[in-house]
Design a protein around this motif. Structure first.
Motif, mmCIF file in Angstrom:
data_model
loop_
_atom_site.group_PDB
_atom_site.id
_atom_site.type_symbol
_atom_site.label_atom_id
_atom_site.label_comp_id
_atom_site.label_asym_id
_atom_site.label_seq_id
_atom_site.Cartn_x
_atom_site.Cartn_y
_atom_site.Cartn_z
ATOM 1 N N TYR A 33 97.725 73.806 57.118
ATOM 2 C CA TYR A 33 97.142 73.067 56.000
ATOM 3 C C TYR A 33 97.539 73.731 54.681
ATOM 4 O O TYR A 33 97.592 74.951 54.585
ATOM 5 C CB TYR A 33 95.616 73.098 56.062
ATOM 6 C CG TYR A 33 95.000 72.787 57.405
ATOM 7 C CD1 TYR A 33 94.951 73.744 58.413
ATOM 8 C CD2 TYR A 33 94.411 71.545 57.646
ATOM 9 C CE1 TYR A 33 94.358 73.474 59.634
ATOM 10 C CE2 TYR A 33 93.812 71.273 58.866
ATOM 11 C CZ TYR A 33 93.784 72.236 59.856
ATOM 12 O OH TYR A 33 93.188 71.966 61.062
ATOM 13 N N TYR A 35 95.975 73.683 50.809
ATOM 14 C CA TYR A 35 94.845 73.282 49.978
ATOM 15 C C TYR A 35 95.103 73.694 48.530
ATOM 16 O O TYR A 35 95.791 74.670 48.246
ATOM 17 C CB TYR A 35 93.556 73.984 50.420
ATOM 18 C CG TYR A 35 92.952 73.503 51.713
ATOM 19 C CD1 TYR A 35 93.311 74.093 52.931
ATOM 20 C CD2 TYR A 35 91.998 72.492 51.721
ATOM 21 C CE1 TYR A 35 92.738 73.674 54.115
ATOM 22 C CE2 TYR A 35 91.419 72.066 52.911
ATOM 23 C CZ TYR A 35 91.788 72.666 54.092
ATOM 24 O OH TYR A 35 91.218 72.246 55.271
ATOM 25 N N PRO A 43 88.047 74.157 48.087
ATOM 26 C CA PRO A 43 89.421 73.730 48.356
ATOM 27 C C PRO A 43 89.500 72.227 48.620
ATOM 28 O O PRO A 43 88.588 71.637 49.192
ATOM 29 C CB PRO A 43 89.791 74.515 49.618
ATOM 30 C CG PRO A 43 88.822 75.643 49.688
ATOM 31 C CD PRO A 43 87.563 75.127 49.073
ATOM 32 N N GLU A 44 90.620 71.642 48.222
ATOM 33 C CA GLU A 44 90.890 70.230 48.503
ATOM 34 C C GLU A 44 92.205 70.131 49.255
ATOM 35 O O GLU A 44 93.211 70.714 48.835
ATOM 36 C CB GLU A 44 90.968 69.441 47.198
ATOM 37 C CG GLU A 44 89.674 69.432 46.406
ATOM 38 C CD GLU A 44 89.760 68.589 45.151
ATOM 39 O OE1 GLU A 44 89.342 69.060 44.085
ATOM 40 O OE2 GLU A 44 90.252 67.450 45.240
ATOM 41 N N LEU A 45 92.188 69.389 50.337
ATOM 42 C CA LEU A 45 93.370 69.292 51.182
ATOM 43 C C LEU A 45 94.505 68.555 50.478
ATOM 44 O O LEU A 45 94.306 67.479 49.914
ATOM 45 C CB LEU A 45 93.025 68.560 52.482
ATOM 46 C CG LEU A 45 94.161 68.415 53.488
ATOM 47 C CD1 LEU A 45 94.528 69.776 54.085
ATOM 48 C CD2 LEU A 45 93.785 67.428 54.583
ATOM 49 N N ARG A 48 98.461 68.206 55.731
ATOM 50 C CA ARG A 48 98.211 68.842 57.028
ATOM 51 C C ARG A 48 99.377 68.540 57.952
ATOM 52 O O ARG A 48 99.833 67.399 58.047
ATOM 53 C CB ARG A 48 96.922 68.332 57.642
ATOM 54 C CG ARG A 48 96.632 68.893 59.027
ATOM 55 C CD ARG A 48 95.211 68.556 59.455
ATOM 56 N NE ARG A 48 95.037 67.131 59.717
ATOM 57 C CZ ARG A 48 95.204 66.569 60.914
ATOM 58 N NH1 ARG A 48 95.570 67.308 61.945
ATOM 59 N NH2 ARG A 48 95.007 65.280 61.066
ATOM 60 N N GLN A 59 96.633 63.139 49.985
ATOM 61 C CA GLN A 59 96.194 63.755 48.738
ATOM 62 C C GLN A 59 97.316 64.496 48.013
ATOM 63 O O GLN A 59 97.073 65.112 46.976
ATOM 64 C CB GLN A 59 95.048 64.734 49.018
ATOM 65 C CG GLN A 59 93.846 64.100 49.709
ATOM 66 C CD GLN A 59 93.251 62.982 48.875
ATOM 67 O OE1 GLN A 59 93.052 63.126 47.677
ATOM 68 N NE2 GLN A 59 92.969 61.862 49.510
ATOM 69 N N GLN B 2 85.243 65.911 46.601
ATOM 70 C CA GLN B 2 84.319 66.771 47.294
ATOM 71 C C GLN B 2 83.358 65.900 48.075
ATOM 72 O O GLN B 2 82.818 64.924 47.578
ATOM 73 C CB GLN B 2 83.551 67.639 46.269
ATOM 74 C CG GLN B 2 84.446 68.361 45.288
ATOM 75 C CD GLN B 2 84.963 69.691 45.831
ATOM 76 O OE1 GLN B 2 84.341 70.712 45.662
ATOM 77 N NE2 GLN B 2 86.097 69.681 46.476
ATOM 78 N N PHE B 102 85.350 70.156 51.586
ATOM 79 C CA PHE B 102 84.537 71.270 51.142
ATOM 80 C C PHE B 102 83.605 70.870 50.004
ATOM 81 O O PHE B 102 83.936 70.021 49.170
ATOM 82 C CB PHE B 102 85.430 72.417 50.659
ATOM 83 C CG PHE B 102 86.106 73.162 51.763
ATOM 84 C CD1 PHE B 102 87.259 72.672 52.345
ATOM 85 C CD2 PHE B 102 85.574 74.362 52.232
ATOM 86 C CE1 PHE B 102 87.886 73.362 53.370
ATOM 87 C CE2 PHE B 102 86.196 75.059 53.254
ATOM 88 C CZ PHE B 102 87.357 74.550 53.831
#
Lengths: 115, 112
Positions: A33, A35, A43-45, A48, A59, B2, B102
């Motif tokens: 992954y 992030y 964290p934001e992905l 993957r 994303q 989020q 998250f």
């Protein structure tokens, strides 16, 4: 057992320049992954991988970001050209298998500053 | 984006006291995980609780999950200065295997 390795740890570049981050996951981990973590946020992905296949890149800003995972091991994340808003920490993580909900093991991250 | 919100955003306590952090989320989940992040470091997995579990323990950590309220709490008992870190909850929504969403995190400061 070695953890997830990332390099460089820090990078300072001027806007419009390209930049690349490298990640070596834990040996045997099929899932990798990338992030993005902004200051004060979780964290934001971004993307993957399952082995060498990108299975979720929804994303990832594809106009300037690209990633690859050749041979299903190491991975590189690239930004070209970088913008001021790209300043953040880029985290790489890996997990053992294909099933969801498994523990993810994180590297220390690369802190990017775009001037 | 989020998934959830964490509360409080920051928590300051003395060594030996207990610390409780809360996490709320919006959608159905397969499981919820808690991670710790020390300043300038990567995240470290603490504990995972599945949607059919209500409580789980690991050492000084106790996690509860209330799926009807879409919330979870992390309790750290007998805190130590070394527990100073940011704590994040992360949800696996099950729509995309392995995708964790998250929260914004709680910054915990434990004073010696």
């Amino acid at each position: 057992e070695a953890g997830v390795v990332q390099s460089p740890r820090y990078k300072i570049i001027e806007k419009k320049q390209p930049v690349a981050f490298w990640c070596n996951p834990i040996s045997g981990h099929n899932t990798l992954y990338w992030y993005l973590q902004n200051l004060g946020q979780g964290p934001e992905l971004l993307i993957r991988y399952e082995n060498e296949e990108a299975v979720d890149d929804s994303q990832l800003p594809k106009d300037r970001f690209s990633a690859e995972r050749l041979k299903g091991v190491d991975s590189t994340l690239k930004i070209q050209p970088a913008e001021l808003g790209d300043s953040a920490v880029y985290l790489c993580a890996s997990s053992p298998g294909l099933a969801g909900g498994e523990t993810q093991y994180f590297g220390p991250g690369t802190r990017l500053l775009v001037l | 984006s989020q998934q959830g919100e964490e509360d409080p955003q920051a928590l300051s306590i003395q060594e030996g006291e207990n610390a409780t952090m809360n996490c709320s989320y919006k959608t159905s989940i397969n499981n919820l995980q808690w991670y710790r992040q020390n300043s300038g470091r990567g995240l470290v997995h603490l504990i995972l609780i599945r949607s059919n579990e209500r409580e789980k323990h690991s050492g000084r950590l106790r996690v509860t999950l209330d799926t009807s309220k879409k919330s979870s709490s992390l309790l750290i008992t007998a805190s130590r200065a070394a527990d100073t870190a940011s704590y994040f909850c992360a949800t696996d929504e099950g729509t995309s295997y392995g995708k964790l969403t998250f929260g914004q995190g709680t910054i915990l400061t434990v004073h010696p």
